[in-house]
Design a protein around this motif. Structure first.
Motif, PDB file in Angstrom:
ATOM      1  N   MET A 161     -23.295  54.389  95.713  1.00  0.00           N
ATOM      2  CA  MET A 161     -24.196  53.240  95.571  1.00  0.00           C
ATOM      3  C   MET A 161     -24.089  52.353  96.817  1.00  0.00           C
ATOM      4  SD  MET A 161     -23.538  52.097  91.608  1.00  0.00           S
ATOM      5  CE  MET A 161     -24.439  50.554  91.868  1.00  0.00           C
ATOM      6  N   PRO A 162     -25.037  51.434  97.011  1.00  0.00           N
ATOM      7  CA  PRO A 162     -24.854  50.437  98.067  1.00  0.00           C
ATOM      8  C   PRO A 162     -23.687  49.512  97.687  1.00  0.00           C
ATOM      9  CG  PRO A 162     -27.144  50.495  97.292  1.00  0.00           C
ATOM     10  CD  PRO A 162     -26.324  51.266  96.308  1.00  0.00           C
ATOM     11  N   ALA A 163     -23.070  48.874  98.667  1.00  0.00           N
ATOM     12  CA  ALA A 163     -21.964  47.943  98.412  1.00  0.00           C
ATOM     13  C   ALA A 163     -22.452  46.697  97.672  1.00  0.00           C
ATOM     14  CB  ALA A 163     -21.321  47.537  99.727  1.00  0.00           C
ATOM     15  N   GLY A 164     -21.545  46.062  96.939  1.00  0.00           N
ATOM     16  CA  GLY A 164     -21.892  44.809  96.270  1.00  0.00           C
ATOM     17  C   GLY A 164     -21.334  44.702  94.865  1.00  0.00           C
ATOM     18  N   LEU A 165     -20.444  45.628  94.502  1.00  0.00           N
ATOM     19  CA  LEU A 165     -19.859  45.586  93.165  1.00  0.00           C
ATOM     20  C   LEU A 165     -18.463  46.201  93.203  1.00  0.00           C
ATOM     21  CD1 LEU A 165     -20.558  44.938  90.110  1.00  0.00           C
ATOM     22  CD2 LEU A 165     -21.155  47.366  89.898  1.00  0.00           C
ATOM     23  N   GLY A 166     -17.495  45.475  92.650  1.00  0.00           N
ATOM     24  CA  GLY A 166     -16.153  46.017  92.474  1.00  0.00           C
ATOM     25  C   GLY A 166     -15.901  46.241  90.994  1.00  0.00           C
ATOM     26  N   VAL A 167     -15.061  47.218  90.689  1.00  0.00           N
ATOM     27  CA  VAL A 167     -14.723  47.513  89.294  1.00  0.00           C
ATOM     28  C   VAL A 167     -13.215  47.391  89.133  1.00  0.00           C
ATOM     29  CG1 VAL A 167     -14.787  49.250  87.459  1.00  0.00           C
ATOM     30  CG2 VAL A 167     -16.696  49.069  89.072  1.00  0.00           C
ATOM     31  N   TRP A 168     -12.806  46.614  88.165  1.00  0.00           N
ATOM     32  CA  TRP A 168     -11.390  46.354  87.930  1.00  0.00           C
ATOM     33  C   TRP A 168     -11.031  46.783  86.504  1.00  0.00           C
ATOM     34  CZ3 TRP A 168      -8.961  40.763  87.462  1.00  0.00           C
ATOM     35  CH2 TRP A 168      -7.563  40.878  87.358  1.00  0.00           C
ATOM     36  N   ILE A 169     -10.065  47.680  86.410  1.00  0.00           N
ATOM     37  CA  ILE A 169      -9.547  48.145  85.122  1.00  0.00           C
ATOM     38  C   ILE A 169      -8.176  47.508  84.932  1.00  0.00           C
ATOM     39  CG2 ILE A 169      -8.820  50.202  83.837  1.00  0.00           C
ATOM     40  CD1 ILE A 169     -10.674  51.708  86.098  1.00  0.00           C
ATOM     41  N   ALA A 170      -7.959  46.854  83.801  1.00  0.00           N
ATOM     42  CA  ALA A 170      -6.649  46.208  83.588  1.00  0.00           C
ATOM     43  C   ALA A 170      -6.230  46.332  82.137  1.00  0.00           C
ATOM     44  CB  ALA A 170      -6.696  44.743  84.010  1.00  0.00           C
ATOM     45  N   LEU A 211     -15.469  58.982  81.734  1.00  0.00           N
ATOM     46  CA  LEU A 211     -15.289  59.631  83.038  1.00  0.00           C
ATOM     47  C   LEU A 211     -13.842  59.546  83.511  1.00  0.00           C
ATOM     48  CD1 LEU A 211     -17.073  60.933  85.337  1.00  0.00           C
ATOM     49  CD2 LEU A 211     -17.073  58.670  86.403  1.00  0.00           C
ATOM     50  N   LEU A 212     -13.237  58.376  83.353  1.00  0.00           N
ATOM     51  CA  LEU A 212     -11.898  58.147  83.917  1.00  0.00           C
ATOM     52  C   LEU A 212     -10.803  58.186  82.855  1.00  0.00           C
ATOM     53  CD1 LEU A 212     -12.895  55.213  86.328  1.00  0.00           C
ATOM     54  CD2 LEU A 212     -12.544  57.609  86.947  1.00  0.00           C
ATOM     55  N   ASN A 213     -11.197  58.482  81.634  1.00  0.00           N
ATOM     56  CA  ASN A 213     -10.240  58.583  80.528  1.00  0.00           C
ATOM     57  C   ASN A 213      -9.444  57.285  80.349  1.00  0.00           C
ATOM     58  OD1 ASN A 213      -9.028  59.878  78.399  1.00  0.00           O
ATOM     59  ND2 ASN A 213      -7.560  61.019  79.651  1.00  0.00           N
ATOM     60  N   ILE A 214     -10.185  56.219  80.162  1.00  0.00           N
ATOM     61  CA  ILE A 214      -9.584  54.889  80.033  1.00  0.00           C
ATOM     62  C   ILE A 214      -9.425  54.554  78.553  1.00  0.00           C
ATOM     63  CG2 ILE A 214      -9.870  52.422  80.557  1.00  0.00           C
ATOM     64  CD1 ILE A 214     -11.699  53.335  82.914  1.00  0.00           C
ATOM     65  N   PRO A 215      -8.202  54.256  78.125  1.00  0.00           N
ATOM     66  CA  PRO A 215      -7.970  53.995  76.691  1.00  0.00           C
ATOM     67  C   PRO A 215      -8.350  52.570  76.282  1.00  0.00           C
ATOM     68  CG  PRO A 215      -5.904  53.850  77.900  1.00  0.00           C
ATOM     69  CD  PRO A 215      -6.967  54.183  78.911  1.00  0.00           C
ATOM     70  N   ALA A 216      -8.313  52.333  74.979  1.00  0.00           N
ATOM     71  CA  ALA A 216      -8.721  51.029  74.422  1.00  0.00           C
ATOM     72  C   ALA A 216      -7.780  49.893  74.813  1.00  0.00           C
ATOM     73  CB  ALA A 216      -8.811  51.134  72.898  1.00  0.00           C
ATOM     74  N   THR A 217      -6.603  50.237  75.294  1.00  0.00           N
ATOM     75  CA  THR A 217      -5.654  49.206  75.765  1.00  0.00           C
ATOM     76  C   THR A 217      -6.109  48.543  77.061  1.00  0.00           C
ATOM     77  OG1 THR A 217      -4.540  51.083  76.796  1.00  0.00           O
ATOM     78  CG2 THR A 217      -3.537  50.173  74.791  1.00  0.00           C
ATOM     79  N   HIS A 218      -7.048  49.169  77.728  1.00  0.00           N
ATOM     80  CA  HIS A 218      -7.508  48.671  79.033  1.00  0.00           C
ATOM     81  C   HIS A 218      -8.957  48.214  78.936  1.00  0.00           C
ATOM     82  CE1 HIS A 218      -3.961  50.855  80.203  1.00  0.00           C
ATOM     83  NE2 HIS A 218      -4.141  50.672  81.494  1.00  0.00           N
ATOM     84  N   ARG A 219      -9.286  47.175  79.718  1.00  0.00           N
ATOM     85  CA  ARG A 219     -10.681  46.738  79.790  1.00  0.00           C
ATOM     86  C   ARG A 219     -11.217  46.904  81.196  1.00  0.00           C
ATOM     87  NH1 ARG A 219     -12.871  44.864  75.147  1.00  0.00           N
ATOM     88  NH2 ARG A 219     -11.336  44.217  73.600  1.00  0.00           N
ATOM     89  N   ILE A 220     -12.536  46.930  81.273  1.00  0.00           N
ATOM     90  CA  ILE A 220     -13.213  47.169  82.556  1.00  0.00           C
ATOM     91  C   ILE A 220     -14.025  45.934  82.927  1.00  0.00           C
ATOM     92  CG2 ILE A 220     -14.853  48.659  83.782  1.00  0.00           C
ATOM     93  CD1 ILE A 220     -14.213  50.837  81.650  1.00  0.00           C
ATOM     94  N   PHE A 221     -13.789  45.430  84.143  1.00  0.00           N
ATOM     95  CA  PHE A 221     -14.453  44.200  84.603  1.00  0.00           C
ATOM     96  C   PHE A 221     -15.205  44.446  85.908  1.00  0.00           C
ATOM     97  CE2 PHE A 221     -10.229  43.212  82.808  1.00  0.00           C
ATOM     98  CZ  PHE A 221     -10.649  42.695  81.593  1.00  0.00           C
TER      99      PHE A 221
END
Lengths: 358, 358
Positions: free
Chosen positions: A193-202, A53-63
């Motif tokens: 969605m309801p609140a209660g989750l953050g997503v961090w890409i680094a 969806l966000l075109n995130i490459p393999a250099t980045h991880r999702i937390f």
């Protein structure tokens, strides 16, 4: 009768949220172990769908974190040894700056008045700033910064880590993660969605920085959700602590739905709805767009000055089962904020505009 | 057919969870603003019900975080200037200690072997330790520390802040918050909810400490969810950042259900079910209780050594639609862990024991 929420988050739940929740309950996702293969499959699926969806490459991880506000702190702890730079033009970009001060970082502030936006040409990043903190969509003022300007800036300062708050706009902004090192959002905005989750890409560059800082006695990168621990666990689609498994599952399913529609379509629909709203505001006697410069106008959180008290406007809409947001902080009584997220259709937006026109 | 989860968290959802979730969806709790009166009412209700359930006095406030693991970090940042003391006898009490080290606190360790517990008489707290970190229920080993021993210890060291991890036992332990300064838990254990919410109880003494530390240039109390910010917001039943509104609502409703049953009944039922499980384990050829000292045996997470491979035991139970936990870490293959939370009835426990007896 149910209300339709045009509030900038928490917001209207995405229509398919309910089906995914029901499936999750049927499959007892709320009870499965976060150390199970089943959870790893869920994390992997959500990761894959967000990457697509966000075109995130393999250099980045999702937390996953508890909220996007938590990510402000994690980025500053893990990626800033001494100095950060903040482009501030509203309450949320300001809070990111405040967090840096609370953590005793030397935080550089470049501030513009509420309602104004940043172009690449405006910004000079101080020499020793290690991280550049930009806000794609300032939820309080309805100002956006164009990804093209962010990318341009990164090209000018290639050695600095660039970090983008996309809390109230993801998945709308088309960030180039070849240039952007980190970004984050929360699920109660455009993901419906309801609140209660953050997503961090680094990125790996963020990880390297965190691993270096971790060696120092003179500072701490924190203890909970440190980047090295998150990264290590994410390699096997695990998490260092028990996460919000249920919401991670639903987020993956919603991202899959968005991918079915296609990100290009979602962006186009967002722009079409935003265009309709701004056109209405410009043609209205009762409202006007708060943000003057068209290129700085948010596509996802639209702020309008109201001629009469915004409380009246909000109350009238409420009578018609539509909920719009009040202005933020001091502008509570003279502005309204209209969220333009994928959960509300063009028809619902038309309905809202007809109501506001009364 | 649905499984019954006897896993130590995430665990079986409490039966009325589904009704409360449905009501929340009907009332669109997932969309309401966390700055609304409606949210304040929800926070107030959950606060009231938890206060009643856990006998929390007005000197203490109740806060919401992303997880209990986050609270480890918050307590250490906000309440420890230099030194903390940790009674460690398993993986989770050890993680609390690890967090202190990551934050560069001088963390004193008093460790007992896995499966052994602490009595008040065992523990000498070093002179300069500011906070005493105790774990009521060590989820990894199934060892509990009696509240009476905690209270005794606090009376011996009245000037130190006492902080209790009750993650996998609340609301079972009857803590005296006239003595205990801080405690915390997460909702995916004995409250029978999905993971995604931590609850932190802290006293005025903790706040005073945090406010003092906040003045120092030499350390930081963090930026996100600092105790002074949480406290200030909680005075009007607000939160500094967008919390998990939906889960706070459901937690309040479940706490209300528990209060209807009565905390004394819940504790008695817990003890009766635990007694049945331990009696079975002691009489069995295939199992034995891992924890030797009866007074240290957890009432909420019961650990058993298995004669045959625990994987076989777990697989057989699974065939009968019952899920039990594996041993923790190195003991994965030779132990099982049985959660004894309010969500599973005496009948369901009997059914599990009949299955294990085969």
């Amino acid at each position: 009768m149910k209300n339709t929420y045009f509030t900038p988050g928490p917001a209207e739940l995405y229509p398919s949220f309910y089906t995914h929740l029901q499936t999750a309950l049927d499959e007892q996702i709320g009870s499965i172990s976060h150390r199970s293969r089943r959870f790893q499959d869920i994390y992997r699926h959500t990761d894959e769908q967000l990457r697509l969806l966000l075109n995130i490459p393999a250099t980045h991880r999702i937390f996953f974190t508890g909220s996007a506000s938590e990510v402000w702190e994690r980025i500053l702890l893990n990626c800033v040894e001494h100095e950060s730079f903040h482009a501030v033009n509203g309450s949320f970009s300001r809070k990111f700056y405040d967090y840096a001060q609370s953590l005793h970082k030397f935080a550089h502030l470049f501030e513009k008045p509420f309602g104004q936006g940043f172009d690449a040409a405006d910004i000079d990043v101080p020499e020793y700033a290690e991280v550049v903190c930009l806000t794609h969509n300032e939820t309080s003022s309805g100002v956006q910064m164009k990804p093209a300007d962010m990318h341009k800036l990164k090209r000018k300062y290639p050695k600095k880590l660039f970090c983008v708050d996309m809390v109230s706009s993801a998945p709308y902004p088309d960030l180039d993660f070849g240039l952007i090192d980190s970004a984050f959002f929360s699920v109660q905005k455009a993901f419906g969605m309801p609140a209660g989750l953050g997503v961090w890409i680094a990125s790996e560059a963020c990880l390297e920085k965190a691993e270096r800082l971790q060696q120092y006695d003179s500072l701490t990168i924190g203890a909970h959700h440190t980047l090295p621990t998150l990264w290590k666990n994410a390699q096997t689609f695990e998490t260092p602590a028990t996460p919000n498994v249920l919401f991670i599952y639903i987020l993956g399913k919603l991202a899959e739905d968005f991918n079915q529609i296609g990100i290009a379509n979602i962006r186009r629909q967002t722009e079409e709805k935003a265009k309709a709203i701004y056109k209405f505001l410009e043609g209205s006697e009762a409202f006007e767009p708060f943000v003057k410069e068209e290129r700085h106008r948010s596509q996802t959180v639209i702020v309008a000055n109201t001629r009469r008290s915004s409380a009246d406007v909000i109350a009238s809409a409420r009578m018609a089962n539509m909920v719009v947001g009040s202005g933020y902080g001091k502008l509570k009584d003279s502005q309204i904020r209209i969220a333009n997220f994928p959960a509300t259709s063009a028809e619902q937006v038309e309905q809202l505009l007809r109501q506001l026109a009364r």
